[in-house]
Design a protein around this motif. Sequence first.
Motif, PDB file in Angstrom:
ATOM      1  N   PHE A 108       2.953  -5.641   4.866  1.00  0.00           N
ATOM      2  CA  PHE A 108       3.351  -4.905   6.067  1.00  0.00           C
ATOM      3  C   PHE A 108       4.719  -5.345   6.561  1.00  0.00           C
ATOM      4  O   PHE A 108       5.535  -4.526   6.989  1.00  0.00           O
ATOM      5  CB  PHE A 108       2.315  -5.061   7.176  1.00  0.00           C
ATOM      6  N   LYS A 109       5.012  -6.638   6.521  1.00  0.00           N
ATOM      7  CA  LYS A 109       6.326  -7.114   6.944  1.00  0.00           C
ATOM      8  C   LYS A 109       7.417  -6.596   6.018  1.00  0.00           C
ATOM      9  O   LYS A 109       8.495  -6.220   6.467  1.00  0.00           O
ATOM     10  CB  LYS A 109       6.351  -8.641   6.989  1.00  0.00           C
TER      11      LYS A 109
ATOM     12  N   SER B 190       7.327  -3.806   4.186  1.00  0.00           N
ATOM     13  CA  SER B 190       7.526  -2.370   4.398  1.00  0.00           C
ATOM     14  C   SER B 190       8.244  -2.107   5.720  1.00  0.00           C
ATOM     15  O   SER B 190       9.030  -1.168   5.825  1.00  0.00           O
ATOM     16  CB  SER B 190       6.192  -1.631   4.362  1.00  0.00           C
ATOM     17  N   LYS B 191       7.989  -2.937   6.718  1.00  0.00           N
ATOM     18  CA  LYS B 191       8.678  -2.782   7.996  1.00  0.00           C
ATOM     19  C   LYS B 191      10.168  -3.077   7.848  1.00  0.00           C
ATOM     20  O   LYS B 191      11.009  -2.377   8.413  1.00  0.00           O
ATOM     21  CB  LYS B 191       8.058  -3.713   9.040  1.00  0.00           C
ATOM     22  N   GLN B 192      10.509  -4.103   7.058  1.00  0.00           N
ATOM     23  CA  GLN B 192      11.911  -4.413   6.822  1.00  0.00           C
ATOM     24  C   GLN B 192      12.585  -3.309   6.023  1.00  0.00           C
ATOM     25  O   GLN B 192      13.731  -2.960   6.279  1.00  0.00           O
ATOM     26  CB  GLN B 192      12.043  -5.741   6.075  1.00  0.00           C
TER      27      GLN B 192
ATOM     28  N   SER C 247      11.749  -0.097   5.992  1.00  0.00           N
ATOM     29  CA  SER C 247      11.919   1.103   6.812  1.00  0.00           C
ATOM     30  C   SER C 247      13.010   0.907   7.865  1.00  0.00           C
ATOM     31  O   SER C 247      13.674   1.853   8.249  1.00  0.00           O
ATOM     32  CB  SER C 247      10.600   1.479   7.478  1.00  0.00           C
ATOM     33  N   ALA C 248      13.202  -0.309   8.315  1.00  0.00           N
ATOM     34  CA  ALA C 248      14.253  -0.568   9.301  1.00  0.00           C
ATOM     35  C   ALA C 248      15.639  -0.486   8.666  1.00  0.00           C
ATOM     36  O   ALA C 248      16.606  -0.100   9.320  1.00  0.00           O
ATOM     37  CB  ALA C 248      14.058  -1.937   9.934  1.00  0.00           C
TER      38      ALA C 248
END
Length: 85
Positions: free
Chosen positions: A62-63, A65-67, A69-70
Amino acid sequence: MKPNIGIMNALMRTGCGVAMLALSSAGLVRHRWNLIHVLIAFLAGVKMASGFHRYCPLTAVFKQSKQNSASSPPVEDTTLSLEEI
């Protein structure tokens, strides 16, 4: 593996894992080889292992994928307004 969860999170995971293991083993004593109790015991072991090592693979995914997408460029808004219709 670099730890990606905090100490309190690790303690909660370990405590919940122990409780789940106790409940599933009590269920296995009463109903031998019931699949749900075996599954809960396996999940409790996974929960305890993530607490002991302070590393959770799902949190890492999750971390990551969050990075990703950012860092991706923003998507343009392609909706039509009422004036354009």
